[in-house]
Design an enzyme around this catalytic site. Sequence first.
Site, PDB file in Angstrom:
ATOM      1  N   LYS A 233       3.771 -20.864  -3.385  1.00 45.27           N
ATOM      2  CA  LYS A 233       4.700 -20.274  -2.411  1.00 45.27           C
ATOM      3  C   LYS A 233       4.075 -20.329  -1.019  1.00 45.27           C
ATOM      4  O   LYS A 233       3.033 -19.732  -0.763  1.00 45.27           O
ATOM      5  CB  LYS A 233       5.000 -18.826  -2.801  1.00 45.27           C
ATOM      6  CG  LYS A 233       5.824 -18.052  -1.784  1.00 45.27           C
ATOM      7  CD  LYS A 233       5.933 -16.584  -2.177  1.00 45.27           C
ATOM      8  CE  LYS A 233       6.525 -15.747  -1.045  1.00 45.27           C
ATOM      9  NZ  LYS A 233       6.544 -14.299  -1.363  1.00 45.27           N
ATOM     10  N   ASP A 238       6.748 -13.631   6.670  1.00 42.50           N
ATOM     11  CA  ASP A 238       7.962 -13.090   6.068  1.00 42.50           C
ATOM     12  C   ASP A 238       8.395 -11.829   6.801  1.00 42.50           C
ATOM     13  O   ASP A 238       7.794 -10.766   6.658  1.00 42.50           O
ATOM     14  CB  ASP A 238       7.722 -12.780   4.582  1.00 42.50           C
ATOM     15  CG  ASP A 238       8.966 -12.236   3.900  1.00 42.50           C
ATOM     16  OD1 ASP A 238      10.072 -12.433   4.435  1.00 42.50           O
ATOM     17  OD2 ASP A 238       8.822 -11.617   2.829  1.00 42.50           O
ATOM     18  N   LYS A 245      11.977  -6.172   7.026  1.00 41.37           N
ATOM     19  CA  LYS A 245      10.948  -5.223   6.612  1.00 41.37           C
ATOM     20  C   LYS A 245      10.682  -4.217   7.724  1.00 41.37           C
ATOM     21  O   LYS A 245      10.831  -4.538   8.907  1.00 41.37           O
ATOM     22  CB  LYS A 245       9.635  -5.958   6.310  1.00 41.37           C
ATOM     23  CG  LYS A 245       9.662  -6.932   5.155  1.00 41.37           C
ATOM     24  CD  LYS A 245       8.316  -7.649   5.048  1.00 41.37           C
ATOM     25  CE  LYS A 245       8.312  -8.691   3.947  1.00 41.37           C
ATOM     26  NZ  LYS A 245       8.285  -8.061   2.615  1.00 41.37           N
ATOM     27  N   ASP A 256       1.650 -14.194   3.121  1.00 36.68           N
ATOM     28  CA  ASP A 256       2.699 -14.517   2.162  1.00 36.68           C
ATOM     29  C   ASP A 256       2.693 -15.984   1.771  1.00 36.68           C
ATOM     30  O   ASP A 256       3.512 -16.407   0.965  1.00 36.68           O
ATOM     31  CB  ASP A 256       4.068 -14.111   2.717  1.00 36.68           C
ATOM     32  CG  ASP A 256       5.029 -13.688   1.621  1.00 36.68           C
ATOM     33  OD1 ASP A 256       4.566 -13.323   0.529  1.00 36.68           O
ATOM     34  OD2 ASP A 256       6.251 -13.715   1.853  1.00 36.68           O
ATOM     35  N   ASP A 315      14.925 -10.487   1.435  1.00 39.13           N
ATOM     36  CA  ASP A 315      13.476 -10.313   1.368  1.00 39.13           C
ATOM     37  C   ASP A 315      12.915 -10.776   0.029  1.00 39.13           C
ATOM     38  O   ASP A 315      11.717 -10.694  -0.196  1.00 39.13           O
ATOM     39  CB  ASP A 315      13.116  -8.843   1.615  1.00 39.13           C
ATOM     40  CG  ASP A 315      11.651  -8.644   1.963  1.00 39.13           C
ATOM     41  OD1 ASP A 315      10.995  -9.638   2.360  1.00 39.13           O
ATOM     42  OD2 ASP A 315      11.151  -7.524   1.819  1.00 39.13           O
ATOM     43  N   GLU A 317      12.818 -13.899  -0.864  1.00 42.24           N
ATOM     44  CA  GLU A 317      12.955 -15.309  -0.503  1.00 42.24           C
ATOM     45  C   GLU A 317      11.969 -16.205  -1.229  1.00 42.24           C
ATOM     46  O   GLU A 317      12.226 -17.395  -1.420  1.00 42.24           O
ATOM     47  CB  GLU A 317      12.794 -15.488   1.010  1.00 42.24           C
ATOM     48  CG  GLU A 317      11.366 -15.593   1.531  1.00 42.24           C
ATOM     49  CD  GLU A 317      10.512 -14.358   1.258  1.00 42.24           C
ATOM     50  OE1 GLU A 317       9.295 -14.505   1.109  1.00 42.24           O
ATOM     51  OE2 GLU A 317      11.060 -13.238   1.204  1.00 42.24           O
ATOM     52  N   ARG A 319      11.031 -16.388  -4.355  1.00 39.76           N
ATOM     53  CA  ARG A 319      11.534 -16.944  -5.610  1.00 39.76           C
ATOM     54  C   ARG A 319      12.571 -18.033  -5.354  1.00 39.76           C
ATOM     55  O   ARG A 319      12.761 -18.928  -6.185  1.00 39.76           O
ATOM     56  CB  ARG A 319      12.097 -15.833  -6.481  1.00 39.76           C
ATOM     57  CG  ARG A 319      13.332 -15.150  -5.954  1.00 39.76           C
ATOM     58  CD  ARG A 319      13.613 -13.823  -6.620  1.00 39.76           C
ATOM     59  NE  ARG A 319      12.605 -12.833  -6.269  1.00 39.76           N
ATOM     60  CZ  ARG A 319      12.572 -11.591  -6.751  1.00 39.76           C
ATOM     61  NH1 ARG A 319      13.495 -11.201  -7.614  1.00 39.76           N
ATOM     62  NH2 ARG A 319      11.639 -10.752  -6.388  1.00 39.76           N
TER      63      ARG A 319
END
Length: 466
Positions: A233, A238, A245, A256, A315, A317, A319
């Site tokens: 990933k 993010d 967030k 991230d 949020d 994102e 996956r």
Amino acid sequence: MTQPAPDPAPDFLPAGTAAVPIRCVGSTDWPEVEASLSGPQAAYARAIDFAPKAGRLALLPGPDGTLACALFGLGDTGAASYDRLLPGKLPGLLPPGAYRLAGDAVDPAQAALAWLLGSYRFGRYRSASAERPRLVAPDDVDADEIARIAGAVALGRDLVNTPANDLGPAEIEDAARALAARHGAEIAVIGGEALARDFPLVHAVGAASDRAPRLIDLSWGEADAPAIVLVGKGVAFDTGGLDIKPAAGMLLMKKDMGGAAAALAAADMVMGARLRLRLRVLIPAVENAVSGNAFRPGDVLASRAGLSVEIGNTDAEGRLILADALALADAAAPDLIVDFATLTGAARVALGPDLPAFFTEDEALALEVAAAGDAALDPVWRMPLHAPYASLLDSKVADLNNVSGGPFAGAITAALFLRRFAPETRAHVHFDLYGWNPSTKPGRPEGGEVQTARLVYALLKARYGQ
């Protein structure tokens, strides 16, 4: 602003370098070690009230007043809580100079790796790094292998530690290209309209940023060797998207892309060791930003696999971008897929920051993963792919939702979501990792960490050897 060059990866001093011995002492070893010291040294150790407690250091002088040897306490080495990376504390305790391990109280290969891991410093934005102590590689260890592993970890840590203003999708691509060039690997990058057509979830997540998303595809090895795919990933930052967030939740979001860093670090180890594999590394690299063309809660998005996905939360994102990459990996029918992701807070609530969760349906593979984690001092904990929870991802308007919409089993439902996009590859391991050391521990400096990279290298080496 001109930035200093990153600190070099920790390495060993050449064999034969004159060095101060370090005696590692467990709680049961101290009487014998004390008896072996010279009279003045033993008296000095008693005067400073040295005891072999875990992490305790004593510097003993020689007759001329120079440093003659160091004592390092290990505590109870038979205790369940004993940290086999404890020698990784030494680089932060010792004064600059050359050192060597003496005695047999620690596994020399583990101690040497711990030393190099503990020597890491992220110095990209500092004017100069202080001189640090160096270690002569112990006899009868594969010093080149240990140094390669530590160097790969340093590469991954540098990526995670670099702030998002200097590390976006393009810079993740640059790191992958540099790695490919170093090992003679092939690399292809897909972006633009081709990304929108072939990887619509990656495109949708990254569309709101002015830093273009991309799918990085690195391949290396012999065509007839076992096919292994590592998927990482690569969310460079993010914000949470339109489900933004809070400020506190964004503070560490430069990490991230920790899954991408772990995948690249593991690939560096594999290629450096020349394992007989057909290795493929897939990294969907994006920034989840906010703008007028950001994807929205309630949107229904297409995926490479043909499944439609309703967006329950922007949020979640990671996956989404992994789903497209996993579909690409699964279509090639590899022998093994491993994906790495800083995916859910639920896994951290369950297991804390030091213990990544892993998921697999393959029972034999699960045992191998656990054994490799123990051997590599890179621990993980298996969590269940509880199939009935898949219904929590049901959608009334699409094939599935990207979140469950409830407070329960967040790490499990995320793993079940990913499995929908790689259904043919049973040998699939999903790592849900934190990618960060909240505080300094032996061999694990505070900051970015490439959890599970050493584990995966140990797993592949055990499975496929040289």
